[in-house]
Design a protein around this motif. Structure first.
Motif, mmCIF file in Angstrom:
data_model
loop_
_atom_site.group_PDB
_atom_site.id
_atom_site.type_symbol
_atom_site.label_atom_id
_atom_site.label_comp_id
_atom_site.label_asym_id
_atom_site.label_seq_id
_atom_site.Cartn_x
_atom_site.Cartn_y
_atom_site.Cartn_z
ATOM 1 N N THR A 80 23.750 -47.139 45.164
ATOM 2 C CA THR A 80 24.215 -48.162 45.879
ATOM 3 C C THR A 80 24.691 -48.196 47.466
ATOM 4 O O THR A 80 24.389 -49.124 48.082
ATOM 5 N N LYS A 81 25.376 -47.162 47.708
ATOM 6 C CA LYS A 81 25.811 -46.978 49.006
ATOM 7 C C LYS A 81 24.956 -46.153 49.818
ATOM 8 O O LYS A 81 24.791 -46.474 51.034
ATOM 9 N N GLY A 82 24.292 -45.252 49.344
ATOM 10 C CA GLY A 82 23.444 -44.237 50.094
ATOM 11 C C GLY A 82 21.956 -44.980 50.482
ATOM 12 O O GLY A 82 21.206 -44.475 50.811
ATOM 13 N N LYS A 83 21.733 -45.952 49.425
ATOM 14 C CA LYS A 83 20.396 -46.830 49.517
ATOM 15 C C LYS A 83 19.242 -45.847 49.304
ATOM 16 O O LYS A 83 18.158 -46.137 49.592
ATOM 17 N N ILE A 84 19.388 -44.930 48.411
ATOM 18 C CA ILE A 84 18.482 -44.012 47.944
ATOM 19 C C ILE A 84 17.826 -44.436 46.483
ATOM 20 O O ILE A 84 18.506 -45.136 45.549
ATOM 21 N N ASN A 85 16.702 -44.487 46.331
ATOM 22 C CA ASN A 85 15.989 -44.970 45.145
ATOM 23 C C ASN A 85 16.495 -44.316 43.784
ATOM 24 O O ASN A 85 17.051 -43.298 43.746
ATOM 25 N N GLY A 86 16.872 -45.047 42.884
ATOM 26 C CA GLY A 86 17.433 -44.853 41.666
ATOM 27 C C GLY A 86 17.008 -43.696 40.904
ATOM 28 O O GLY A 86 17.625 -42.658 40.698
ATOM 29 N N LEU A 87 15.729 -43.723 40.961
ATOM 30 C CA LEU A 87 14.997 -42.334 40.528
ATOM 31 C C LEU A 87 15.280 -41.057 41.050
ATOM 32 O O LEU A 87 15.681 -40.140 40.426
ATOM 33 N N LEU A 88 15.231 -41.281 42.438
ATOM 34 C CA LEU A 88 15.443 -40.079 43.319
ATOM 35 C C LEU A 88 16.775 -39.647 43.304
ATOM 36 O O LEU A 88 17.066 -38.295 43.173
ATOM 37 N N SER A 89 17.913 -40.741 43.123
ATOM 38 C CA SER A 89 19.347 -40.420 43.022
ATOM 39 C C SER A 89 19.503 -39.473 41.561
ATOM 40 O O SER A 89 20.300 -38.413 41.886
ATOM 41 N N GLY A 90 18.834 -39.975 40.645
ATOM 42 C CA GLY A 90 19.215 -39.181 39.444
ATOM 43 C C GLY A 90 18.578 -37.652 39.423
ATOM 44 O O GLY A 90 19.215 -36.774 39.061
ATOM 45 N N ILE A 91 17.399 -37.430 40.201
ATOM 46 C CA ILE A 91 16.844 -36.175 40.393
ATOM 47 C C ILE A 91 17.734 -35.416 41.060
ATOM 48 O O ILE A 91 17.922 -34.135 40.712
ATOM 49 N N LEU A 92 18.249 -35.902 42.546
ATOM 50 C CA LEU A 92 18.959 -35.150 43.179
ATOM 51 C C LEU A 92 20.387 -34.765 42.397
ATOM 52 O O LEU A 92 20.754 -33.501 42.682
ATOM 53 N N MET A 93 21.004 -35.568 41.863
ATOM 54 C CA MET A 93 22.129 -35.415 41.067
ATOM 55 C C MET A 93 22.024 -34.314 40.071
ATOM 56 O O MET A 93 22.702 -33.203 39.895
ATOM 57 N N MET A 94 20.711 -34.352 39.270
ATOM 58 C CA MET A 94 20.692 -33.303 38.352
ATOM 59 C C MET A 94 20.236 -32.096 39.019
ATOM 60 O O MET A 94 20.715 -31.055 38.438
ATOM 61 N N ILE A 95 19.709 -31.876 39.965
ATOM 62 C CA ILE A 95 19.417 -30.482 40.737
ATOM 63 C C ILE A 95 20.692 -30.080 41.196
ATOM 64 O O ILE A 95 21.054 -28.721 40.794
ATOM 65 N N ALA A 96 21.755 -30.887 41.876
ATOM 66 C CA ALA A 96 23.003 -30.582 42.355
ATOM 67 C C ALA A 96 23.971 -29.963 40.985
ATOM 68 O O ALA A 96 24.462 -28.832 41.161
ATOM 69 N N LEU A 97 23.714 -30.692 39.794
ATOM 70 C CA LEU A 97 24.604 -30.209 38.717
ATOM 71 C C LEU A 97 24.016 -28.685 38.211
ATOM 72 O O LEU A 97 24.988 -28.240 37.528
ATOM 73 N N TYR A 98 22.871 -28.291 38.369
ATOM 74 C CA TYR A 98 22.463 -27.259 38.006
ATOM 75 C C TYR A 98 23.320 -26.171 38.460
ATOM 76 O O TYR A 98 23.689 -25.040 37.868
ATOM 77 N N SER A 99 23.388 -26.153 39.818
ATOM 78 C CA SER A 99 24.358 -25.196 40.429
ATOM 79 C C SER A 99 25.889 -25.387 40.296
ATOM 80 O O SER A 99 26.592 -24.400 40.242
ATOM 81 N N ILE A 100 26.321 -26.615 40.164
ATOM 82 C CA ILE A 100 27.675 -27.051 39.827
ATOM 83 C C ILE A 100 27.920 -26.296 38.202
ATOM 84 O O ILE A 100 29.110 -25.635 38.111
ATOM 85 N N ASN A 101 27.074 -26.447 37.355
ATOM 86 C CA ASN A 101 27.294 -25.840 36.028
ATOM 87 C C ASN A 101 27.308 -24.526 35.813
ATOM 88 O O ASN A 101 28.078 -24.151 35.320
ATOM 89 N N MET A 102 26.424 -24.028 36.929
ATOM 90 C CA MET A 102 26.511 -22.258 36.736
ATOM 91 C C MET A 102 27.722 -21.884 37.519
ATOM 92 O O MET A 102 28.425 -20.887 36.940
ATOM 93 N N ARG A 103 28.212 -22.433 38.336
ATOM 94 C CA ARG A 103 29.639 -22.314 38.919
ATOM 95 C C ARG A 103 30.671 -22.311 37.937
ATOM 96 O O ARG A 103 31.267 -21.581 37.663
ATOM 97 N N ILE A 104 30.507 -23.196 37.123
ATOM 98 C CA ILE A 104 31.571 -23.755 36.125
ATOM 99 C C ILE A 104 31.708 -22.699 35.127
ATOM 100 O O ILE A 104 32.640 -22.279 34.835
ATOM 101 N N MET A 105 30.452 -22.248 34.804
ATOM 102 C CA MET A 105 30.424 -21.254 33.620
ATOM 103 C C MET A 105 30.272 -19.892 34.126
ATOM 104 O O MET A 105 30.842 -18.934 33.375
#
Length: 304
Positions: A80-105
């Motif tokens: 909504t604010k970054g004006k990035i395509n909805g599908l691409l927004s989800g993909i980018l967040m999914m990729i970012a979460l992989y590293s975040i999840n590894m950091r958490i675990m």
């Protein structure tokens, strides 16, 4: 046989919260959110690490839900604010979460064996059934509030709801946040039920969620909000039962689970279209027959 069916129902209920989350983005908002694959693991990772360090399983579930809300909010903000395509927004967040999840675990896998979880002293199916019913009813109630109606209207016709002064950016962010909160909570429950959290546990979750929603709507219908959310829950159970039955076929292996999932989704998507086409064809034939009969009748009347 009965044990496998009971296990399938239990798993279906555990994944039902994820199905409700996917229903919000897929059906209500019409938003192709792939954050699900990452936020599911986030929920499991946070629950596992907190329980392993002695925190209350209930507090771990609440923390997982909150983390899912934040992940969904990030996706919504990118769109909504970054004006990035909805599908691409989800993909980018999914990729970012992989590293975040590894950091958490801190490592690819965390065991929850020999530690108390939310299922330690109570039957898992009883606990999950109560949780699913509570969240389903809360979601139904929310979708009938003014804010919930604005959320539904955003998915139906964003331009129209904006003309009434509603902020569609806020409703989109809210919907995606709630969706991923439910997905993360489902991941937390799955981690506790299975006794471990794994960095790859969220792979393919969006497909399973879509399968549950589509199967539920095809079998049970979705005329009202109550019926649609119920269909998502029951669809999750039906999906797990179908998978359990498919895995009993001799020439299929446990490694074929993703293939079975893909086939189920394809059938669930194609079948309604085929049924509609056959119905339209039958209607066209009937109308043609009626027109021919009318023309014959008029010709006979003219001859007289």
């Amino acid at each position: 046989m009965m044990d496998s069916m009971f296990g399938a129902v239990e798993l279906g209920l555990l994944y039902a919260l994820m199905a409700l989350g996917v229903y919000i983005t897929f059906r209500i908002l019409d938003f192709p959110d792939l954050t699900v694959d990452g936020s599911f693991t986030t929920g499991g990772a946070i629950a596992a690490i907190m329980i392993a360090h002695g925190y209350s399983p209930l507090l771990a579930c609440l923390a997982a839900f909150a983390a899912g809300l934040m992940a969904g909010a990030c996706t919504g903000l990118l769109h909504t604010k970054g004006k990035i395509n909805g599908l691409l927004s989800g993909i980018l967040m999914m990729i970012a979460l992989y590293s975040i999840n590894m950091r958490i675990m801190g490592k690819p896998n965390i065991s929850l064996l020999n530690v108390d979880t939310i299922f330690t002293s109570v039957s898992p199916i009883t606990v999950v059934l109560i949780i699913v019913i509570v969240f389903k009813l809360l979601l139904d109630a929310f979708l009938h509030t003014d804010l919930g109606l604005a959320l539904r209207a955003t998915g139906d016709n964003a331009r129209m709801i904006r003309s009434f002064g509603a902020n569609t950016d806020n409703t989109t962010i809210l919907g995606v946040s709630i969706s991923n909160g439910l997905v993360a909570l489902s991941g937390a429950l799955i981690a506790q039920q299975s006794g471990f959290a794994d960095i790859s546990m969220g792979i393919g979750m969006i497909v399973i969620g879509l399968a549950s929603v589509i199967i539920g709507e095809a079998i049970f219908g979705a005329r009202t909000v109550f019926q649609a959310t119920l269909a998502a829950v029951l669809g999750s159970i039906v999906y797990r039962i179908v998978v359990a039955l498919a895995l009993r076929v001799e020439w299929l292996k446990a490694s074929d689970l993703k293939l079975i999932t893909a086939i189920i989704v394809i059938i669930a998507l194609v079948l309604p279209s085929v049924q509609r086409a056959m119905k339209q064809k039958a209607t066209a034939k009937r109308r043609s027959a009626e027109l021919i009969a009318l023309a014959v009748k008029m010709n006979k009347g003219g001859e007289r």
